[in-house]
Design an enzyme around this catalytic site. Structure first.
Site, short mmCIF file in Angstrom:
data_model
loop_
_atom_site.label_atom_id
_atom_site.label_comp_id
_atom_site.label_asym_id
_atom_site.label_seq_id
_atom_site.Cartn_x
_atom_site.Cartn_y
_atom_site.Cartn_z
N GLY A 28 -10.23 0.51 6.49
CA GLY A 28 -10.51 1.32 5.30
C GLY A 28 -11.87 0.91 4.76
O GLY A 28 -12.70 0.30 5.46
N LYS A 49 -4.05 -0.29 12.51
CA LYS A 49 -2.78 -0.04 13.19
C LYS A 49 -2.57 1.43 13.57
O LYS A 49 -1.65 1.75 14.30
CB LYS A 49 -1.62 -0.53 12.34
CG LYS A 49 -1.31 0.24 11.09
CD LYS A 49 -0.07 -0.37 10.43
CE LYS A 49 0.22 0.25 9.09
NZ LYS A 49 1.37 -0.38 8.43
N GLU A 127 -13.34 10.37 -15.77
CA GLU A 127 -11.88 10.35 -15.65
C GLU A 127 -11.30 9.56 -16.81
O GLU A 127 -12.04 8.91 -17.55
CB GLU A 127 -11.47 9.72 -14.31
CG GLU A 127 -11.73 10.62 -13.13
CD GLU A 127 -11.23 10.04 -11.81
OE1 GLU A 127 -10.75 8.90 -11.80
OE2 GLU A 127 -11.35 10.74 -10.81
N HIS A 243 0.92 6.83 -10.34
CA HIS A 243 0.13 8.01 -10.71
C HIS A 243 1.10 9.02 -11.32
O HIS A 243 2.16 9.28 -10.74
CB HIS A 243 -0.58 8.60 -9.49
CG HIS A 243 -1.68 9.53 -9.90
ND1 HIS A 243 -1.44 10.77 -10.41
CD2 HIS A 243 -3.02 9.35 -9.92
CE1 HIS A 243 -2.59 11.34 -10.71
NE2 HIS A 243 -3.57 10.50 -10.44
N ARG A 385 -5.46 -0.70 -13.50
CA ARG A 385 -6.74 -0.34 -12.88
C ARG A 385 -7.37 0.87 -13.57
O ARG A 385 -6.70 1.89 -13.78
CB ARG A 385 -6.49 0.01 -11.41
CG ARG A 385 -7.71 0.43 -10.65
CD ARG A 385 -7.29 0.94 -9.29
NE ARG A 385 -6.57 2.20 -9.38
CZ ARG A 385 -6.96 3.36 -8.85
NH1 ARG A 385 -8.08 3.41 -8.16
NH2 ARG A 385 -6.23 4.44 -8.96
C1 FAD Z 1 -4.28 9.76 -2.76
C2 FAD Z 1 -5.16 8.64 -3.25
C3 FAD Z 1 -6.27 8.92 -4.03
C4 FAD Z 1 -7.11 7.89 -4.48
N1 FAD Z 1 -8.24 8.20 -5.18
C5 FAD Z 1 -9.10 7.20 -5.52
C6 FAD Z 1 -10.35 7.50 -6.12
O1 FAD Z 1 -10.70 8.65 -6.34
N2 FAD Z 1 -11.17 6.45 -6.44
C7 FAD Z 1 -10.83 5.15 -6.22
O2 FAD Z 1 -11.61 4.24 -6.53
N3 FAD Z 1 -9.65 4.85 -5.61
C8 FAD Z 1 -8.79 5.84 -5.25
N4 FAD Z 1 -7.61 5.53 -4.63
C9 FAD Z 1 -7.34 4.13 -4.29
C10 FAD Z 1 -8.21 3.74 -3.10
O3 FAD Z 1 -8.26 4.79 -2.18
C11 FAD Z 1 -7.69 2.49 -2.39
O4 FAD Z 1 -7.38 1.50 -3.31
C12 FAD Z 1 -8.73 1.96 -1.41
O5 FAD Z 1 -9.11 2.99 -0.54
C13 FAD Z 1 -8.19 0.79 -0.63
O6 FAD Z 1 -9.10 0.48 0.39
P1 FAD Z 1 -8.75 -0.67 1.41
O7 FAD Z 1 -9.87 -0.77 2.37
O8 FAD Z 1 -8.37 -1.88 0.66
O9 FAD Z 1 -7.41 -0.18 2.12
P2 FAD Z 1 -7.15 1.12 2.99
O10 FAD Z 1 -8.19 2.13 2.81
O11 FAD Z 1 -5.75 1.55 2.74
O12 FAD Z 1 -7.27 0.58 4.48
C14 FAD Z 1 -6.29 -0.28 5.01
C15 FAD Z 1 -6.49 -0.36 6.50
O13 FAD Z 1 -5.66 -1.40 7.02
C16 FAD Z 1 -4.96 -0.91 8.13
N5 FAD Z 1 -3.73 -1.69 8.28
C17 FAD Z 1 -2.71 -1.81 7.43
N6 FAD Z 1 -1.77 -2.63 7.95
C18 FAD Z 1 -2.22 -3.02 9.16
C19 FAD Z 1 -1.70 -3.84 10.19
N7 FAD Z 1 -0.49 -4.42 10.11
N8 FAD Z 1 -2.44 -4.02 11.31
C20 FAD Z 1 -3.66 -3.42 11.44
N9 FAD Z 1 -4.18 -2.62 10.51
C21 FAD Z 1 -3.48 -2.44 9.38
C22 FAD Z 1 -4.74 0.55 7.82
O14 FAD Z 1 -4.41 1.27 8.98
C23 FAD Z 1 -6.12 0.90 7.25
O15 FAD Z 1 -7.05 1.07 8.29
C24 FAD Z 1 -6.78 6.55 -4.18
C25 FAD Z 1 -5.65 6.27 -3.41
C26 FAD Z 1 -4.86 7.30 -2.94
C27 FAD Z 1 -3.66 6.96 -2.08
#
Ligand code: FAD
Length: 565
Positions: A28, A49, A127, A243, A385
């Site tokens: 991500g 994953k 927002e 939400h 948050r």
């Molecule tokens: C519908 C929605 C709308 C949102 N809108 C906003 C917004 O407008 N602005 C904002 O700031 N935030 C927003 N958020 C929150 C924000 O998107 C997330 O908090 C942020 O993207 C998290 O990023 P990350 O890299 O930590 O995790 P993620 O983007 O969730 O990435 C996690 C990664 O880890 C991988 N993974 C998980 N478990 C494993 C495993 N066991 N082995 C290997 N890989 C694994 C997943 O496949 C993925 O690739 C929103 C969230 C959602 C769900």
């Protein structure tokens, strides 16, 4: 919590191995931003994953917060974040992230992100909780899709960066009190041990622990549970942000209906067509998320109806369609015209505020392990948050972790080698089968009923008893499917969440206790609930056994090459 240190048994003597300077778990925004910070002379392997596009980041709608307008200031953004955080933010972290945000947004533009533009400048929206317009967005309401498109394309062009999709991280490897890599399962190609000088955890949140959630199926808290098993500290696990408005059409995937819809003037109505927000809060539909979510919860209880409705019929249809093309597309699939029909919604789990404790540079309490993004607890969000502050947290902490891990890897002159780690799990009784699907559904439903938006001691104790019981018979087993490991991780995370919610006897931010409805600074001011590392953490109880026969495999002659996997 009775549990095994590792979810599967393995023995480094007869495993396949892969070596890398830096291992990143998750693709991500946090994970790829970290990987992009690793300089070209170091190798970085990113494992994810699912497909690389499946992450919470890709589904983000509203945008990314960062001060850009001359009417705005860093002080304003800091203040808004602190107010939302309800007394639990780490002020230094807030200052650092807010000041770093504009630079991170510029970097995204350099990598090719096409943010929406107005009069030649990046368009800024506002927002709930923000005092000024400071949120950049893309493709209207599909910011995450566009940002991740650009980041993934940039990452794919880096020669030192390899992405393995369909690669499930089962556990973090530890040896002599350090994180040394991960046990991973590559879809259809078996299990292998990835050894790394430094590991960055960026595996996202755990919304899937609830039946109603905005999160995609990958958000099962794997990284939180793996870090806990490996001996890292977690904290603030009682703070799950709900939400208020998630599309609720029986049988469909839950889809977030952005807060911006209410920002543009939509009303919330109960099943009888009555607006209920003006009576609940003077800010009506624009009250903070937790206030709106609780008002919806109470309305659903009062009307005995499973949802409420968003009404946009009084707004200009052209504006509605221009501003919310994504939401319109999804609603159309269910025969709903958002310019005319009421849209059924109810609250859903959205963002996990708690997670693996990190310091101001992204280090966890386990040496060799860093964490960025939703998997972590940096202190930015406090108890609640502020909207659009999480993508920016992923970018800032991703950069910090990538830089810090790269420096540590460069300073580590020991070379890479497979280490003497093995872990046996006794075979199960012959007829002892676990219905993974059924238990997962029961857990997710229990969390909505007993550990939802409104909590009390009685319901939390019931949740505790059920989760504890399930943990006792599910966590000791060795399962061999992704769904099985995800269930074990969901149970682990649920147990930590319920424990923390029971312990915090006050209401603050996203945590609302009807038996302790007020914020209680005298007892809880600035205090966090810390989950101590798992009691079963540590290396294989007797690592010396067999270690003599296990020869470290040097980096110069890897046991396995990427091509073979
Ligand atoms: C519908 C929605 C709308 C949102 N809108 C906003 C917004 O407008 N602005 C904002 O700031 N935030 C927003 N958020 C929150 C924000 O998107 C997330 O908090 C942020 O993207 C998290 O990023 P990350 O890299 O930590 O995790 P993620 O983007 O969730 O990435 C996690 C990664 O880890 C991988 N993974 C998980 N478990 C494993 C495993 N066991 N082995 C290997 N890989 C694994 C997943 O496949 C993925 O690739 C929103 C969230 C959602 C769900």
């Amino acid at each position: 919590m009775s549990a095994n240190r590792y979810l599967i048994s393995f023995d480094a003597r007869d495993a396949f191995h892969r070596f890398t300077d830096v291992l990143v778990v998750g693709a991500g925004i946090g994970g790829l931003r970290a990987a992009l910070e690793v300089p070209p002379e170091l190798s970085v392997l990113v494992v994810t994953k699912d497909r690389v596009t499946e992450s919470n980041s890709s589904y983000a709608q509203g945008g990314i917060a960062g001060v850009r307008s001359p009417e705005d200031s860093f002080e304003n953004h800091v203040e808004d974040t602190l107010v939302a955080g309800d007394g639990l933010c780490d002020r230094d972290v807030v200052e650092m992230v807010v000041r770093e945000a504009p630079r991170q947004i510029e970097q995204l533009v350099e990598w090719g992100t096409k943010f929406d533009v107005e009069d030649g400048e990046l368009a800024l929206t506002r927002e709930g909780g923000h005092s000024h317009r400071r949120i950049v967005h893309a493709l209207g309401d599909s910011t995450g899709f566009e940002v991740m498109r650009a980041i993934i394309a940039t990452a794919r062009n880096r020669p030192n960066l390899t992405i393995w999709d369909d690669t499930f991280t089962i556990d973090l490897l530890t040896h002599e009190g350090r994180c040394a890599g991960a046990v991973v399962a590559r879809n259809g190609r078996g299990t292998l041990l990835v050894w790394a000088k430094q590991v960055i955890l960026a595996s996202g949140g755990c919304g899937m622990v609830y039946r109603e959630t905005t999160n995609p199926p990958v958000a099962t808290g794997d990284g939180m549970a793996a870090a806990y098993r490996a001996g890292a500290e977690l904290r603030d696990m009682e703070f799950m942000q709900f939400h208020p408005t998630v599309l609720y059409v029986a049988g469909s995937a839950r889809y977030l209906v952005s807060e911006a819809v209410r920002g543009e003037g939509a009303y919330l109505r109960d099943v009888n067509g009555d607006r209920f927000m003006p009576a609940a809060d003077p800010r009506a539909e624009l009250a903070p998320r937790d206030v709106v979510a609780r008002a919806i919860f109470r309305t659903m209880e009062r009307t005995q109806h499973p949802n409420v409705y968003l009404d946009l019929a009084h707004l200009d249809p052209a504006m509605v369609l221009r501003r919310f093309p994504g939401i319109n597309r999804v609603c159309r699939k269910f025969g709903l015209d958002i310019t005319r029909d009421r849209v059924p919604v109810r609250p859903g789990a959205h963002y996990m505020i708690g997670g693996v404790t990190v310091d101001r540079e992204g280090r966890t309490t386990l040496p060799g392990l860093w964490a960025a993004g939703e998997v972590s607890s940096s202190g930015l969000h406090g108890a609640n948050r502020l909207a659009s502050n999480s993508l920016i947290e992923g970018l800032v902490y991703g950069s910090l972790c990538g830089r810090g891990a790269a420096e540590a890897a460069r300073a580590d002159t020991r070379g890479l080698a497979a280490l003497p780690v093995r872990y046996p799990i006794p075979p199960p009784d012959a007829d002892d089968r676990l219905d993974v699907q059924d238990l997962t559904a029961s857990l997710r439903s229990l969390m909505v009923r007993k550990m939802g938006i409104v909590r009390d001691r009685t319901r939390l104790l019931e949740a505790h008893a059920d989760v504890d019981f399930w943990c006792r018979y599910a966590l000791g087993r060795e399962l061999d499917t992704r769904a099985g490991w995800e269930l074990q991780n969901l149970l682990t995370v649920a147990r930590l969440m319920v424990d923390a919610a029971l312990r915090r006897e006050e209401s603050r931010g996203t945590h609302f206790r009807s038996d302790f409805p007020d914020r209680d600074d005298a007892h809880w001011g600035g205090r966090r609930v810390v989950a101590p590392p798992s009691e079963s953490a540590g290396d294989f109880p007797n690592p010396a056994a067999g270690a003599d026969r296990l020869k470290p495999v040097p980096l110069t002659s890897p046991a396995t090459t990427e091509e073979e996997f």
